[in-house]
Design an enzyme around this catalytic site. Structure first.
Site, mmCIF file in Angstrom:
data_model
loop_
_atom_site.group_PDB
_atom_site.id
_atom_site.type_symbol
_atom_site.label_atom_id
_atom_site.label_comp_id
_atom_site.label_asym_id
_atom_site.label_seq_id
_atom_site.Cartn_x
_atom_site.Cartn_y
_atom_site.Cartn_z
ATOM 1 N N ASP A 275 88.920 51.089 -50.605
ATOM 2 C CA ASP A 275 87.379 51.556 -50.680
ATOM 3 C C ASP A 275 86.784 51.418 -52.050
ATOM 4 O OD1 ASP A 275 84.944 53.273 -48.756
ATOM 5 O OD2 ASP A 275 84.505 51.690 -50.138
HETATM 6 C C1 GLC Z 1 81.305 51.407 -49.929
HETATM 7 C C2 GLC Z 1 81.587 51.761 -48.757
HETATM 8 C C3 GLC Z 1 82.428 50.625 -47.889
HETATM 9 C C4 GLC Z 1 81.929 49.345 -48.663
HETATM 10 C C5 GLC Z 1 82.299 49.199 -50.113
HETATM 11 C C6 GLC Z 1 81.510 47.984 -50.831
HETATM 12 O O1 GLC Z 1 81.200 52.615 -50.697
HETATM 13 O O2 GLC Z 1 82.301 52.883 -48.005
HETATM 14 O O3 GLC Z 1 82.247 50.567 -46.535
HETATM 15 O O4 GLC Z 1 82.494 48.318 -47.837
HETATM 16 O O5 GLC Z 1 82.084 50.589 -50.874
HETATM 17 O O6 GLC Z 1 80.163 48.225 -50.736
#
Ligand code: GLC
Length: 748
Positions: A275
């Site tokens: 993430d």
């Molecule tokens: C965010 C989310 C994830 C997302 C990623 C990119 O913090 O937790 O679901 O795809 O970052 O935006």
């Protein structure tokens, strides 16, 4: 014929053979000169090895981490393309700046917003999931993204979790059954689905550090099944690690979850993507199963600032550690093999389709899914459907009737081509002779569109008391009041990064609904939300509809339900408890924890698994949803009272449409283990089927039960096992609406 002639003939033939041979040789030579990795017809395994052995150490390390906010390098020297990721589960996010979270102000990236995944789950229709995945995959493909950062399948543990709207509810079987076709649909476009957030990301409070303490059996039976199905049945090409910790290791580099379970036990051959900001340690990132690092130092909560990607944990620190012999290249080669496999499945797959964007087909798909996902919770006096040919005064009340719901909510926020509001939808279907008016009723702080640089929130301020009073006054003169409220995508509502503070409706809506119901008995409450809410006014209103966040076609889908063009057939994917005290996580477990650990002491007692134990009916049960017609389910039979380890028995039920209009019903199969060496839930969903029936029509629904459906996860055996003894097959139309229980025994 003279001998000379024959000699000439022979010479010619030999010459011809020589030419053919040399042509063959040349073409073979030409062939061998074309690198295997470039040959789209060569087996992917061969292409991977060929590319790998051509790459330098620096090129390999570069491939394992981001080069921009949402992209990672390929290998330019070898003509291997970059990887481009895009949020999210409901639509293709607007292009953002190279190194920032917010929009790049492109003018060609306004997408179609599909309904939120809670709405998809509420269809209880795997065909809708495939339609959804195929359509959103077409949009991603068209925008040249080869990884879609979705779907999310984290289990709904508490109604306060800000991101439940992005997920598929409380039950592992429902989530598993719905996520598989979604993935298959996405990947049919040559785009990877990146299933998230693996694992145990069930709250937003302290999400980037909280360590989840949960027993192994609950992990296996509740929180992992949807991911396992995504990998083993959906064949997902990517998995996203979650921010939180498990066993005191961040899930983006977690030995047990990523190496032991995901890759070794489940055989996952795709890429594990962190993430954004979920990576915290080079050594763990190298050794514990992570393949691609994104968003470091932008933990997904803070707005990004320029980061030097070469300082990422898997960038120069990793390269330096290899050169210092701290690591060999075994782990690196495994990461790069997986990334190359992603490449050959997507960007270098010449057979993949070209996608499409903002098409009428996608609009129809979104509207159909939304219509099939909306859940009719109450309809006393059959106030619904409204007669669209009748001249009537319709008052629409509530900010959610006009508020844009495709923006906000965090990373799933979208810049859309269009969005039909509930008010617009209602106006479009009401009879021309009717009078449709609007009164705000309540207001919330407006949010700016996050992916549009310079976007400003509406700064209009409202006198809360005045707009409340005005709505109540207007309601006195209306023939029918359609209240459109619920939650929204603001912080502290249904939004990433924070959880809700309570289960109640915000912005004094309960008082408003009460006052409206006092002056007009013909009130329909429409809730837009991704979570359960409490309803202290429930006995005062005749009709309640859960309409979810339904995307670009929301208003049209809602109007179609309200005016009866569509007969609602959605079923709740999670329980609406009477209060938080009726949730296992709050009654038995910890939430949100002490900032370091959160203990899931409730174990498997979440959702209906808890209310069954508690023997207290919820406000609205899991699997519940009404129709404008009625159904009878009877004649439940069992083909045999004895099930052997290798055999199967059939459960049949007859479902009849006893009303005067076509409709769809979801017949649910639960299994109850009447005697077991470990404590098990009272019952668990193990099958469902949605049947469409014309008025008066009957159909026989059949479920096959085999031993595998009776298993529980045995911690001591590290395996799913069943025990002989008495079971019940339960046919139901919700977790509370039991049609019949049929006993049978399992003998091993
Ligand atoms: C965010 C989310 C994830 C997302 C990623 C990119 O913090 O937790 O679901 O795809 O970052 O935006």
């Amino acid at each position: 014929m003279s001998i000379n002639y024959y000699n000439m003939l022979h010479v010619k033939k030999t010459f011809l053979v020589l030419i053919l041979f040399s042509v063959q040789l040349l073409s073979t030579y030409a062939q061998t000169d074309k690198p295997i990795y470039l040959d789209s017809n060569a087996p992917i395994a061969d292409r991977i090895e060929d590319a790998l052995q051509r790459m330098t150490l620096e090129e390999k390390v570069a491939m394992t981490h981001a080069q921009s906010k949402f992209s990672s390098p390929g290998c330019a020297r070898l003509g291997i393309p970059e990887n481009w990721m895009s949020d999210g589960p409901h639509g293709i996010r607007a292009e953002v700046l190279w190194d920032e979270w917010y929009g790049a102000s492109w003018t060609n990236d306004s997408c179609f917003a599909f309904p939120a995944l809670t709405c998809l789950a509420s269809t209880w229709n795997p065909e809708m999931a495939h339609l959804y995945g195929k359509s959103i995959g077409e949009e991603a493909r068209y925008r040249n993204k080869n990884v879609l950062l979705g779907p999310g399948v984290n289990i709904y543990r508490t109604p306060l979790n800000g991101r439940n709207f992005e997920y598929m509810g409380e039950d592992p079987y429902l989530s598993s059954t719905m996520v598989v076709p979604y993935i298959q649909g996405v990947q049919s476009n040559g785009v990877a689905a990146c299933v998230k957030h693996f694992a145990l990301n069930n709250q937003e409070v302290d999400r980037d550090k909280i360590n989840v303490v949960v027993d192994e059996r609950t992990l296996r039976e509740i929180y992992l099944p949807a991911f396992k199905a995504a990998v083993q049945e959906g064949k997902a090409w990517a998995i996203m690690g979650s921010y939180n910790q498990y066993k005191k290791e961040h899930c983006c580099h977690n030995e047990y979850l990523l190496n032991d379970i995901l890759k070794k036990e489940w055989g996952f051959d795709g890429v594990v993507i962190s993430d954004w900001g979920g990576v915290h340690d080079t050594r763990q990132a190298v050794l514990n199963g992570l393949d691609m690092e994104f968003g470091s130092w932008t933990n997904g909560l803070d707005w990004g600032t320029s980061n030097a990607y070469s300082n990422y944990y898997l960038a120069n620190p990793y390269l330096k550690a290899i050169k210092n012999k701290e690591f060999g290249t075994k782990e690196l080669d495994d990461k790069v093999r997986r990334i190359l496999r992603l490449t050959f499945r997507t960007t270098m797959n010449r057979q993949r389709p070209y996608g499409s964007f903002n098409t009428p087909a996608h609009s129809l798909a979104g509207k159909t899914i939304a219509e099939e996902g909306m859940v009719l919770l109450k309809n006393k006096k059959n106030l619904l459907p409204l007669d669209k040919n009748k001249t009537q005064k319709i008052l629409v009340v509530g900010e959610n009737a006009i508020k844009r719901m495709t923006i906000g909510g965090g990373s799933s926020s979208l810049k859309v081509k269009y969005e039909i509001s509930p008010l617009a939808g209602i106006k479009s279907l009401a009879s021309p002779s009717s009078e449709v008016t609007f009164s705000m009723g309540y207001a919330s702080p407006a949010v700016a569109e996050q992916d549009v640089v310079g976007a400003k929130a509406d700064t209009t301020t409202y006198d809360a008391a005045a707009i409340h009073a005005a709505a109540v006054e207007a309601a006195k003169a209306a023939d029918v009041v359609i209240y459109v409220g619920g939650l929204n995508k603001n912080d502290g509502q249904d939004c990433e990064g924070n959880d809700r503070a309570s289960m109640g409706l915000p912005y004094e809506q309960d008082a408003l609904i009460n006052d409206l119901a006092d002056v007009n008995k013909n009130i329909v409450v429409v809730l837009l939300s991704g979570n359960a809410v409490s309803m202290p006014w429930i006995n005062k209103v005749p009709s309640v509809l859960e309409a979810w966040y339904a995307g670009s076609e929301a208003g049209n889908a809602l109007a179609s339900i309200l005016f009866g063009d569509t007969n609602p057939s959605g079923k709740l994917p999670f329980t609406f408890p009477v209060s938080l005290a009726d949730c296992g996580a709050h009654a038995l477990g910890e939430y949100p924890g002490d900032g370091t650990d959160v203990h899931y002491n409730e174990g498997m007692n979440i959702g209906y698994r808890y209310t069954d134990k508690q023997k207290k009916a919820p406000l609205f049960p899991f699997g519940f949803g009404l129709s404008y017609t009625t159904f009878r389910v009877n004649q439940v039979t069992l083909s045999d009272k004895h099930l052997s380890k290798t055999g199967s028995i059939e459960v049949q039920a007859t479902v009849t449409n006893t009303g005067d209009r076509a409709g769809k019903e979801v017949i649910q199969l639960y299994i109850s283990d009447k005697k077991c060496s470990v404590e098990r839930p009272v019952k668990e969903l193990k099958g469902f089927t949605k049947v469409a029936l014309a008025p008066g029509e009957s159909k026989v629904v059949t479920f096959n039960i085999d031993e595998s459906m009776l298993r529980f996860y045995s911690v001591k055996d590290h395996a799913w096992i069943s025990e002989p003894g008495k079971f019940e097959a339960i046919i139901a139309t919700s977790a509370e609406d039991i049609v019949a229980k049929k006993s049978f025994t399992l003998s091993l």
